[in-house]
Design an enzyme around this catalytic site. Structure first.
Site, PDB file in Angstrom:
ATOM      1  N   ASP A 138       0.867  -1.179   0.000  1.00 49.76           N
ATOM      2  CA  ASP A 138       0.000   0.000   0.000  1.00 49.76           C
ATOM      3  C   ASP A 138       0.906   1.233   0.000  1.00 49.76           C
ATOM      4  O   ASP A 138       1.667   1.451   0.943  1.00 49.76           O
ATOM      5  CB  ASP A 138      -0.862  -0.045   1.268  1.00 49.76           C
ATOM      6  CG  ASP A 138      -1.740   1.180   1.435  1.00 49.76           C
ATOM      7  OD1 ASP A 138      -1.616   2.148   0.652  1.00 49.76           O
ATOM      8  OD2 ASP A 138      -2.550   1.168   2.380  1.00 49.76           O
ATOM      9  N   ILE A 139       0.825   2.025  -1.052  1.00 47.21           N
ATOM     10  CA  ILE A 139       1.768   3.138  -1.210  1.00 47.21           C
ATOM     11  C   ILE A 139       1.617   4.181  -0.097  1.00 47.21           C
ATOM     12  O   ILE A 139       2.570   4.911   0.195  1.00 47.21           O
ATOM     13  CB  ILE A 139       1.619   3.769  -2.623  1.00 47.21           C
ATOM     14  CG1 ILE A 139       2.895   4.510  -3.021  1.00 47.21           C
ATOM     15  CG2 ILE A 139       0.395   4.675  -2.702  1.00 47.21           C
ATOM     16  CD1 ILE A 139       2.959   4.891  -4.490  1.00 47.21           C
ATOM     17  N   ASN A 197      -6.648  12.612 -10.971  1.00 46.37           N
ATOM     18  CA  ASN A 197      -7.332  13.053 -12.194  1.00 46.37           C
ATOM     19  C   ASN A 197      -7.089  14.549 -12.327  1.00 46.37           C
ATOM     20  O   ASN A 197      -6.560  15.188 -11.405  1.00 46.37           O
ATOM     21  CB  ASN A 197      -8.818  12.710 -12.175  1.00 46.37           C
ATOM     22  CG  ASN A 197      -9.531  13.312 -10.994  1.00 46.37           C
ATOM     23  OD1 ASN A 197      -9.641  14.530 -10.883  1.00 46.37           O
ATOM     24  ND2 ASN A 197     -10.004  12.485 -10.079  1.00 46.37           N
ATOM     25  N   GLY A 226      -5.614   1.028 -13.291  1.00 47.58           N
ATOM     26  CA  GLY A 226      -6.843   0.717 -12.562  1.00 47.58           C
ATOM     27  C   GLY A 226      -8.053   1.257 -13.290  1.00 47.58           C
ATOM     28  O   GLY A 226      -8.397   0.805 -14.387  1.00 47.58           O
ATOM     29  N   ASP A 267      -5.791   7.257  -5.488  1.00 48.56           N
ATOM     30  CA  ASP A 267      -6.060   8.672  -5.176  1.00 48.56           C
ATOM     31  C   ASP A 267      -6.926   8.771  -3.906  1.00 48.56           C
ATOM     32  O   ASP A 267      -6.602   9.533  -2.964  1.00 48.56           O
ATOM     33  CB  ASP A 267      -6.788   9.285  -6.387  1.00 48.56           C
ATOM     34  CG  ASP A 267      -6.899  10.789  -6.369  1.00 48.56           C
ATOM     35  OD1 ASP A 267      -6.271  11.433  -5.493  1.00 48.56           O
ATOM     36  OD2 ASP A 267      -7.608  11.335  -7.237  1.00 48.56           O
TER      37      ASP A 267
HETATM   38  N1  AR6 Z   1      -1.329   1.579  -3.025  1.00 51.60           N
HETATM   39  C1  AR6 Z   1      -0.790   1.208  -4.222  1.00 51.60           C
HETATM   40  N2  AR6 Z   1      -1.527   0.980  -5.326  1.00 51.60           N
HETATM   41  C2  AR6 Z   1      -2.865   1.135  -5.220  1.00 51.60           C
HETATM   42  C3  AR6 Z   1      -3.507   1.523  -4.019  1.00 51.60           C
HETATM   43  C4  AR6 Z   1      -2.675   1.740  -2.885  1.00 51.60           C
HETATM   44  N3  AR6 Z   1      -3.180   2.114  -1.700  1.00 51.60           N
HETATM   45  N4  AR6 Z   1      -4.847   1.594  -4.245  1.00 51.60           N
HETATM   46  C5  AR6 Z   1      -5.041   1.254  -5.542  1.00 51.60           C
HETATM   47  N5  AR6 Z   1      -3.850   0.980  -6.127  1.00 51.60           N
HETATM   48  P1  AR6 Z   1      -6.207   3.737  -9.978  1.00 51.60           P
HETATM   49  P2  AR6 Z   1      -5.823   5.128 -12.538  1.00 51.60           P
HETATM   50  C6  AR6 Z   1      -3.553   0.566  -7.505  1.00 51.60           C
HETATM   51  O1  AR6 Z   1      -7.580   3.316 -10.375  1.00 51.60           O
HETATM   52  O2  AR6 Z   1      -6.070   3.869 -13.294  1.00 51.60           O
HETATM   53  C7  AR6 Z   1      -9.081   7.749  -9.422  1.00 51.60           C
HETATM   54  O3  AR6 Z   1     -10.458   7.875  -9.196  1.00 51.60           O
HETATM   55  C8  AR6 Z   1      -4.660  -0.022  -8.335  1.00 51.60           C
HETATM   56  O4  AR6 Z   1      -4.880  -1.371  -7.999  1.00 51.60           O
HETATM   57  O5  AR6 Z   1      -5.981   4.194  -8.596  1.00 51.60           O
HETATM   58  O6  AR6 Z   1      -4.659   5.993 -12.943  1.00 51.60           O
HETATM   59  C9  AR6 Z   1      -8.445   9.068  -9.842  1.00 51.60           C
HETATM   60  O7  AR6 Z   1      -9.037  10.162  -9.168  1.00 51.60           O
HETATM   61  C10 AR6 Z   1      -4.092   0.136  -9.734  1.00 51.60           C
HETATM   62  O8  AR6 Z   1      -3.193  -0.935 -10.020  1.00 51.60           O
HETATM   63  O9  AR6 Z   1      -5.617   4.907 -10.958  1.00 51.60           O
HETATM   64  C11 AR6 Z   1      -8.709   9.080 -11.304  1.00 51.60           C
HETATM   65  O10 AR6 Z   1     -10.021   9.547 -11.582  1.00 51.60           O
HETATM   66  C12 AR6 Z   1      -3.247   1.417  -9.642  1.00 51.60           C
HETATM   67  O11 AR6 Z   1      -3.161   1.721  -8.245  1.00 51.60           O
HETATM   68  C13 AR6 Z   1      -8.587   7.628 -11.704  1.00 51.60           C
HETATM   69  O12 AR6 Z   1      -8.905   6.884 -10.532  1.00 51.60           O
HETATM   70  C14 AR6 Z   1      -3.857   2.600 -10.348  1.00 51.60           C
HETATM   71  O13 AR6 Z   1      -5.272   2.494 -10.284  1.00 51.60           O
HETATM   72  C15 AR6 Z   1      -7.182   7.285 -12.100  1.00 51.60           C
HETATM   73  O14 AR6 Z   1      -7.155   5.975 -12.595  1.00 51.60           O
END
Ligand code: AR6
Length: 170
Positions: free
Chosen positions: A9-10, A23, A123, A33
């Site tokens: 978890d980052i 975003n 994600g 986020d």
């Molecule tokens: N630590 C590390 N990685 C994580 C964590 C965490 N705590 N939580 C999720 N991930 P995403 P995107 C991973 O959807 O695709 C948001 O609503 C997750 O499993 O977070 O760039 C923003 O506001 C995935 O592998 O980001 C934007 O609207 C990775 O982080 C949108 O989502 C990125 O997934 C951005 O979408």
């Protein structure tokens, strides 16, 4: 200099700066986020709102990056970047690479010596894990500026961890 991939978890990373997959609004969302804002507390959102009211009235463009403080997080800074959204037709790998290189530019400006990245766009924004891993590793390896001593990809699933480990192994 080390570049590594770990699962975790980052928000708990004890590094100088973590990167947020934000975003353009910078005002929060789901995924990493949401987790970063929840762990950082209201100070982070207040800083993001201040950026919107000053230097970024139209939001942060896709592929760009900007820093704030980190509120209650254990790191010092959060570097917010906006990945391309595949569901919105943003399929250019150069935009995704730019998220990583612009984040490195910002980290260098801050003087950060350790930096953690999530899998930006892998994600909600719908990019394939292997492609994100390839683009991210190539962008970091090819970065011409000063890189932090430690760069860590912090992945939230075994699938992503193996994709990044494969990309790092070349
Ligand atoms: N630590 C590390 N990685 C994580 C964590 C965490 N705590 N939580 C999720 N991930 P995403 P995107 C991973 O959807 O695709 C948001 O609503 C997750 O499993 O977070 O760039 C923003 O506001 C995935 O592998 O980001 C934007 O609207 C990775 O982080 C949108 O989502 C990125 O997934 C951005 O979408």
């Amino acid at each position: 200099m080390s570049i590594e991939a770990v699962s975790g978890d980052i928000t708990t990373e004890r590094v100088d700066a973590i990167v947020n997959a934000a975003n353009s609004s910078l005002l929060g969302g789901g995924g990493v986020d949401g987790a970063i804002h929840a762990a950082a507390g209201p100070a982070l959102l207040a800083e993001c709102r201040a950026l919107r009211e000053s230097t970024l009235p139209d939001g942060l463009p896709v592929g760009d990056a900007v820093a704030t403080g980190a509120g209650d997080l254990p790191c010092r800074w959060v570097i917010h970047t906006v990945g391309p959204n595949r569901h919105a037709g943003q399929t250019d790998p150069a935009l995704l690479a730019s998220c990583f290189t612009r984040s490195l530019d910002v980290a260098a400006d801050l003087g950060a010596t350790s930096l953690a990245f999530p899998a930006v766009s892998a994600g909600i924004y719908g990019w394939d894990a292997d492609e994100v891993a390839r683009v991210a590793v190539a962008a970091v390896n090819g970065y011409a500026g000063r890189r932090p001593d430690t760069i860590r990809f912090v992945l939230f699933s075994e699938r992503l961890l193996s994709a990044f480990r494969a990309a790092l192994a070349g």
